[in-house]
Scaffold this motif. Structure first.
Motif, PDB file in Angstrom:
ATOM      1  N   UNK A 140      -5.164  -4.067  -7.305  1.00 40.29           N
ATOM      2  CA  UNK A 140      -4.922  -3.499  -5.982  1.00 40.29           C
ATOM      3  C   UNK A 140      -5.416  -4.406  -4.856  1.00 40.29           C
ATOM      4  N   UNK A 141      -6.561  -5.013  -5.035  1.00 38.88           N
ATOM      5  CA  UNK A 141      -7.150  -5.841  -3.973  1.00 38.88           C
ATOM      6  C   UNK A 141      -6.805  -7.319  -4.100  1.00 38.88           C
ATOM      7  N   UNK A 142      -5.973  -7.669  -5.064  1.00 35.86           N
ATOM      8  CA  UNK A 142      -5.657  -9.090  -5.266  1.00 35.86           C
ATOM      9  C   UNK A 142      -4.214  -9.447  -4.917  1.00 35.86           C
ATOM     10  N   UNK A 143      -3.419  -8.448  -4.538  1.00 33.34           N
ATOM     11  CA  UNK A 143      -2.032  -8.698  -4.149  1.00 33.34           C
ATOM     12  C   UNK A 143      -1.769  -8.198  -2.736  1.00 33.34           C
ATOM     13  N   UNK A 144      -0.832  -8.876  -2.045  1.00 34.01           N
ATOM     14  CA  UNK A 144      -0.437  -8.450  -0.697  1.00 34.01           C
ATOM     15  C   UNK A 144       0.538  -7.284  -0.756  1.00 34.01           C
ATOM     16  N   UNK A 145       1.261  -7.172  -1.871  1.00 34.99           N
ATOM     17  CA  UNK A 145       2.246  -6.095  -2.005  1.00 34.99           C
ATOM     18  C   UNK A 145       2.350  -5.680  -3.467  1.00 34.99           C
ATOM     19  N   UNK A 201      -1.589   7.496  -8.373  1.00 38.20           N
ATOM     20  CA  UNK A 201      -2.189   6.277  -8.906  1.00 38.20           C
ATOM     21  C   UNK A 201      -2.980   5.506  -7.857  1.00 38.20           C
ATOM     22  N   UNK A 202      -2.415   5.353  -6.667  1.00 37.08           N
ATOM     23  CA  UNK A 202      -3.060   4.509  -5.653  1.00 37.08           C
ATOM     24  C   UNK A 202      -4.098   5.250  -4.822  1.00 37.08           C
ATOM     25  N   UNK A 203      -4.073   6.580  -4.843  1.00 37.75           N
ATOM     26  CA  UNK A 203      -4.944   7.378  -3.972  1.00 37.75           C
ATOM     27  C   UNK A 203      -6.419   6.969  -4.015  1.00 37.75           C
ATOM     28  N   UNK A 204      -7.019   6.737  -5.188  1.00 36.49           N
ATOM     29  CA  UNK A 204      -8.459   6.423  -5.215  1.00 36.49           C
ATOM     30  C   UNK A 204      -8.816   5.067  -4.600  1.00 36.49           C
ATOM     31  N   UNK A 205      -7.818   4.214  -4.378  1.00 36.96           N
ATOM     32  CA  UNK A 205      -8.105   2.845  -3.958  1.00 36.96           C
ATOM     33  C   UNK A 205      -7.802   2.584  -2.474  1.00 36.96           C
ATOM     34  N   UNK A 253      -5.346  -1.909   7.577  1.00 35.67           N
ATOM     35  CA  UNK A 253      -5.591  -3.323   7.832  1.00 35.67           C
ATOM     36  C   UNK A 253      -5.968  -4.083   6.567  1.00 35.67           C
ATOM     37  N   UNK A 254      -6.353  -3.368   5.511  1.00 36.55           N
ATOM     38  CA  UNK A 254      -6.756  -4.040   4.274  1.00 36.55           C
ATOM     39  C   UNK A 254      -5.929  -3.620   3.064  1.00 36.55           C
ATOM     40  N   UNK A 255      -5.326  -2.434   3.086  1.00 37.36           N
ATOM     41  CA  UNK A 255      -4.519  -1.990   1.952  1.00 37.36           C
ATOM     42  C   UNK A 255      -3.274  -2.851   1.799  1.00 37.36           C
ATOM     43  N   UNK A 264       6.060   2.979   1.127  1.00 37.51           N
ATOM     44  CA  UNK A 264       5.064   4.033   0.931  1.00 37.51           C
ATOM     45  C   UNK A 264       3.802   3.795   1.746  1.00 37.51           C
ATOM     46  N   UNK A 265       3.351   2.556   1.795  1.00 32.09           N
ATOM     47  CA  UNK A 265       2.042   2.268   2.386  1.00 32.09           C
ATOM     48  C   UNK A 265       2.059   0.927   3.119  1.00 32.09           C
ATOM     49  N   UNK A 266       1.338   0.885   4.255  1.00 33.92           N
ATOM     50  CA  UNK A 266       1.207  -0.345   5.048  1.00 33.92           C
ATOM     51  C   UNK A 266       2.571  -0.865   5.485  1.00 33.92           C
ATOM     52  N   UNK A 267       3.345   0.041   6.088  1.00 30.06           N
ATOM     53  CA  UNK A 267       4.697  -0.305   6.505  1.00 30.06           C
ATOM     54  C   UNK A 267       4.762  -1.420   7.510  1.00 30.06           C
ATOM     55  N   UNK A 268       3.932  -1.343   8.547  1.00 25.70           N
ATOM     56  CA  UNK A 268       3.946  -2.369   9.585  1.00 25.70           C
ATOM     57  C   UNK A 268       3.002  -3.513   9.294  1.00 25.70           C
ATOM     58  N   UNK A 269       1.706  -3.228   9.353  1.00 24.17           N
ATOM     59  CA  UNK A 269       0.700  -4.284   9.233  1.00 24.17           C
ATOM     60  C   UNK A 269       0.802  -5.003   7.898  1.00 24.17           C
ATOM     61  N   UNK A 270       1.046  -4.250   6.822  1.00 20.84           N
ATOM     62  CA  UNK A 270       1.133  -4.862   5.497  1.00 20.84           C
ATOM     63  C   UNK A 270       2.492  -5.418   5.149  1.00 20.84           C
TER      64      UNK A 270
END
Length: 229
Positions: free
Chosen positions: A61-66, A79-83, A88-90, A106-112
């Protein structure tokens, strides 16, 4: 899509594995994670896993940009909820269904960058992109990433939510610009009517605008900030 982002593509079914392989062949800087049960069917450079998908997610989860999951949306949410930390970091998270009918941001539509990657994936798989970010649906300014491709940055994040609310609620928003690329509006539709350009901060402060976007390379003194309170 953000240039050179590192993408993980994850699949746990036979059809999903085939779709994942297709995406992997088209998306640069991507890694393929496939359920071990399909090891004989998927040649090439693949990372096979047999642990539960939540355990795999914890590792990457913390080693990929997408993260692109070819898994049901509900399963991915659980699955992703606990992380999750903050936008700005997800990493960006995209879900594709087993038949490639839909690609869902699903997540980090703009910033990510999930929205942009979702559009690209939808084209590659001939799927329908599903994007629910208000500024994208309304084809208006995404305040949090305005000018990012031009190297622009926001001074601070404290006012972004307030300004974004005015933008999507179609309240009057003033724009003052004295620096940077003038041709920054890239959508194929006109700039929404609730935006108005001003040639001076004093004029902007005296207007009925509910929010303001200041595009400048100057450090504004308190006297200018007071004008816009």
């Amino acid at each position: 899509m953000i240039e050179k982002e590192k993408i993980a593509i994850i699949a746990i079914t036979k059809h999903g594995a085939a779709l994942a392989e297709k995406l992997h062949g088209s998306l640069e800087h991507s890694d393929l994670f496939i359920s071990l049960k399909f090891k004989k069917e998927i040649p090439g450079k693949v990372q096979f896993f047999e642990t539960p998908i939540k355990e795999l997610t914890a590792k990457i989860f913390d080693t990929y940009d997408a993260l692109v999951y070819i898994v049901s949306l509900g399963a991915v949410v659980r699955t992703i909820a606990p992380f999750l930390k903050d936008k700005h970091t997800d990493p960006a998270v995209i879900v594709v269904d087993d038949k490639a009918n839909f690609a869902i941001s699903v997540l980090s539509g703009h910033v990510g960058g999930a929205n942009e990657l979702t559009e690209e994936i939808a084209k590659l798989l001939n799927a329908k992109p599903v994007i629910t970010t208000a500024s994208d649906v309304g084809k208006t300014i995404p305040v949090d990433i305005l000018g990012r491709e031009l190297g622009w940055t926001t001074e601070s994040g404290e006012n972004i939510t307030k300004v974004s609310a005015s933008v999507v609620n179609e309240e009057p928003v003033g724009i003052y610009q004295d620096a940077g690329e003038k041709n920054w509006w890239k959508r194929d539709t006109p700039l929404p009517k609730n935006f108005k350009f001003f040639t001076s901060l004093e004029e902007l402060a005296a207007s009925d605008c509910k929010a303001a976007l200041l595009i400048t390379d100057r450090i504004l003194g308190d006297e200018f900030k007071d004008l816009l309170k």
